[in-house]
Scaffold this motif. Structure first.
Motif, PDB file in Angstrom:
ATOM      1  N   MET A   1       0.843  -1.186   0.000  1.00  9.60           N
ATOM      2  CA  MET A   1       0.000   0.000   0.000  1.00  9.60           C
ATOM      3  C   MET A   1       0.883   1.243   0.000  1.00  9.60           C
ATOM      4  SD  MET A   1      -2.731   1.242   2.908  1.00  9.60           S
ATOM      5  CE  MET A   1      -1.644   2.202   3.934  1.00  9.60           C
ATOM      6  N   ARG A   2       0.521   2.198  -0.847  1.00  6.60           N
ATOM      7  CA  ARG A   2       1.227   3.475  -0.825  1.00  6.60           C
ATOM      8  C   ARG A   2       0.237   4.594  -1.076  1.00  6.60           C
ATOM      9  NH1 ARG A   2       3.422   4.654  -6.447  1.00  6.60           N
ATOM     10  NH2 ARG A   2       2.539   3.007  -7.732  1.00  6.60           N
ATOM     11  N   ILE A   3       0.597   5.791  -0.660  1.00  9.18           N
ATOM     12  CA  ILE A   3      -0.268   6.957  -0.814  1.00  9.18           C
ATOM     13  C   ILE A   3       0.402   7.928  -1.771  1.00  9.18           C
ATOM     14  CG2 ILE A   3      -1.280   8.961   0.344  1.00  9.18           C
ATOM     15  CD1 ILE A   3      -1.556   7.218   2.861  1.00  9.18           C
ATOM     16  N   LEU A   4      -0.359   8.355  -2.792  1.00 10.19           N
ATOM     17  CA  LEU A   4       0.097   9.399  -3.706  1.00 10.19           C
ATOM     18  C   LEU A   4      -0.562  10.699  -3.272  1.00 10.19           C
ATOM     19  CD1 LEU A   4      -0.404   7.489  -7.085  1.00 10.19           C
ATOM     20  CD2 LEU A   4       1.643   7.560  -5.625  1.00 10.19           C
ATOM     21  N   ARG A   5       0.243  11.692  -2.940  1.00  2.80           N
ATOM     22  CA  ARG A   5      -0.289  12.972  -2.478  1.00  2.80           C
ATOM     23  C   ARG A   5      -0.594  13.886  -3.662  1.00  2.80           C
ATOM     24  NH1 ARG A   5      -2.040  11.751   2.467  1.00  2.80           N
ATOM     25  NH2 ARG A   5      -0.393  10.841   3.752  1.00  2.80           N
ATOM     26  N   ALA A   6      -1.715  14.582  -3.565  1.00  6.23           N
ATOM     27  CA  ALA A   6      -2.166  15.449  -4.661  1.00  6.23           C
ATOM     28  C   ALA A   6      -1.104  16.484  -5.028  1.00  6.23           C
ATOM     29  CB  ALA A   6      -3.476  16.130  -4.281  1.00  6.23           C
ATOM     30  N   ALA A   7      -0.345  16.962  -4.050  1.00  4.11           N
ATOM     31  CA  ALA A   7       0.685  17.973  -4.318  1.00  4.11           C
ATOM     32  C   ALA A   7       1.788  17.450  -5.227  1.00  4.11           C
ATOM     33  CB  ALA A   7       1.291  18.458  -2.999  1.00  4.11           C
ATOM     34  N   GLY A   8       1.931  16.118  -5.325  1.00  3.29           N
ATOM     35  CA  GLY A   8       2.989  15.538  -6.138  1.00  3.29           C
ATOM     36  C   GLY A   8       2.568  15.107  -7.529  1.00  3.29           C
ATOM     37  N   TYR A   9       1.290  15.296  -7.896  1.00  3.73           N
ATOM     38  CA  TYR A   9       0.832  14.882  -9.224  1.00  3.73           C
ATOM     39  C   TYR A   9       1.498  15.729 -10.305  1.00  3.73           C
ATOM     40  CZ  TYR A   9      -3.013  12.567  -6.664  1.00  3.73           C
ATOM     41  OH  TYR A   9      -3.762  11.799  -5.820  1.00  3.73           O
ATOM     42  N   ARG A  10       1.647  15.137 -11.489  1.00  2.00           N
ATOM     43  CA  ARG A  10       2.307  15.808 -12.611  1.00  2.00           C
ATOM     44  C   ARG A  10       1.277  16.498 -13.501  1.00  2.00           C
ATOM     45  NH1 ARG A  10       5.722  12.872 -17.420  1.00  2.00           N
ATOM     46  NH2 ARG A  10       3.858  11.587 -17.449  1.00  2.00           N
ATOM     47  N   VAL A  11       1.475  17.780 -13.788  1.00  2.00           N
ATOM     48  CA  VAL A  11       0.595  18.529 -14.693  1.00  2.00           C
ATOM     49  C   VAL A  11       1.252  18.561 -16.064  1.00  2.00           C
ATOM     50  CG1 VAL A  11      -0.518  20.749 -15.138  1.00  2.00           C
ATOM     51  CG2 VAL A  11      -0.303  19.906 -12.786  1.00  2.00           C
ATOM     52  N   GLU A  23      -1.846  14.315 -14.012  1.00  2.00           N
ATOM     53  CA  GLU A  23      -1.660  12.874 -14.005  1.00  2.00           C
ATOM     54  C   GLU A  23      -1.490  12.376 -12.570  1.00  2.00           C
ATOM     55  OE1 GLU A  23       0.712  10.587 -17.149  1.00  2.00           O
ATOM     56  OE2 GLU A  23       2.085  10.695 -15.430  1.00  2.00           O
ATOM     57  N   ILE A  24      -2.395  11.498 -12.147  1.00  2.00           N
ATOM     58  CA  ILE A  24      -2.335  10.915 -10.804  1.00  2.00           C
ATOM     59  C   ILE A  24      -1.346   9.758 -10.782  1.00  2.00           C
ATOM     60  CG2 ILE A  24      -3.674   9.682  -9.060  1.00  2.00           C
ATOM     61  CD1 ILE A  24      -6.144  11.283 -10.043  1.00  2.00           C
ATOM     62  N   ALA A  25      -1.486   8.851 -11.742  1.00  2.00           N
ATOM     63  CA  ALA A  25      -0.605   7.676 -11.801  1.00  2.00           C
ATOM     64  C   ALA A  25      -0.625   7.115 -13.211  1.00  2.00           C
ATOM     65  CB  ALA A  25      -1.056   6.609 -10.804  1.00  2.00           C
ATOM     66  N   VAL A  26       0.476   6.463 -13.581  1.00  2.00           N
ATOM     67  CA  VAL A  26       0.591   5.847 -14.895  1.00  2.00           C
ATOM     68  C   VAL A  26       1.438   4.589 -14.758  1.00  2.00           C
ATOM     69  CG1 VAL A  26       2.656   7.167 -15.559  1.00  2.00           C
ATOM     70  CG2 VAL A  26       1.088   6.334 -17.346  1.00  2.00           C
ATOM     71  N   SER A  27       1.179   3.606 -15.616  1.00  2.00           N
ATOM     72  CA  SER A  27       1.981   2.388 -15.639  1.00  2.00           C
ATOM     73  C   SER A  27       2.300   2.027 -17.078  1.00  2.00           C
ATOM     74  CB  SER A  27       1.228   1.237 -14.968  1.00  2.00           C
ATOM     75  OG  SER A  27       1.993   0.055 -14.985  1.00  2.00           O
TER      76      SER A  27
END
Length: 195
Positions: A1-11, A23-27
């Motif tokens: 489990m991990r948490i992605l913080r909104a402040a770290g998302y890529r615009v 972008e919240i997450a990509v694989s």
């Protein structure tokens, strides 16, 4: 489990150059618009117009804020999507355009590469305890408009627009909302031929 913080998302810019997406997450990690297996993002839509075309991609769209949007997807009747609507799935490679119902919106966009991945998006109101059992290859939990307390072996908090990423067959999570809002549970499945 991990948490992605909104402040770290890529615009980054939209594929068609008509706006920006968060972008919240990509694989796989760091994949671009032409080589991802799956991608989760949010976009601020300020005006109507055509959607970017994504060959071989299946999409699901949900409205997070604003009055809503009307989607004109080739071969279908117009679809009205608001903050209380169920998520709408459609192919990313058919001509699609949108008109705003009453001003700008923010949407949630889930995309998977057809034949390689599949996805399911569930919208849940934040009212009382919620339990999430991760059964997909990857499960993402996005909190909207309110934070959430996450009770596991060590308690954590999700702020508004933070995302929890869960691996397959992890323990069932107990979530407690910190106010009214929405929860989106996104299940991402790798298809058998690609395992």
């Amino acid at each position: 489990m991990r948490i992605l913080r909104a402040a770290g998302y890529r615009v980054m810019p939209w594929k068609n150059g008509g706006g920006t997406t968060t972008e919240i997450a990509v694989s796989p990690d760091g994949a671009g618009l032409d080589d991802f297996d799956w991608r989760i993002s949010m976009a601020r839509v300020e005006s109507g117009g055509p959607f970017s075309s994504f060959a071989g991609i299946d999409r699901t769209l949900s409205v997070l804020t604003g009055e809503g949007i009307v989607l004109d997807i080739a071969g279908r009747p117009p679809a009205r999507l608001t903050t209380v609507s169920a998520p709408l799935a459609f192919p990313g490679d058919v001509p699609t355009s949108a008109g705003l119902i009453g001003g700008p919106i923010t949407d949630l966009n889930v995309m998977t590469r057809r034949g390689r991945m599949a996805h399911k998006v569930e919208r849940r109101p934040l009212s009382g305890e919620i339990r999430v059992a991760p059964r997909a290859d990857t499960t993402l939990v996005l909190a909207v408009n309110a934070g959430i307390a996450v009770f596991t072996h060590d308690a954590s908090d999700l702020g508004p627009l933070d995302t929890l990423v869960l691996d397959q067959d992890g323990p069932e999570l107990r979530l407690e909302p910190k106010g009214p809002g929405l929860l989106f549970v996104i299940e991402l499945h790798r298809l058998a031929a690609n395992r």
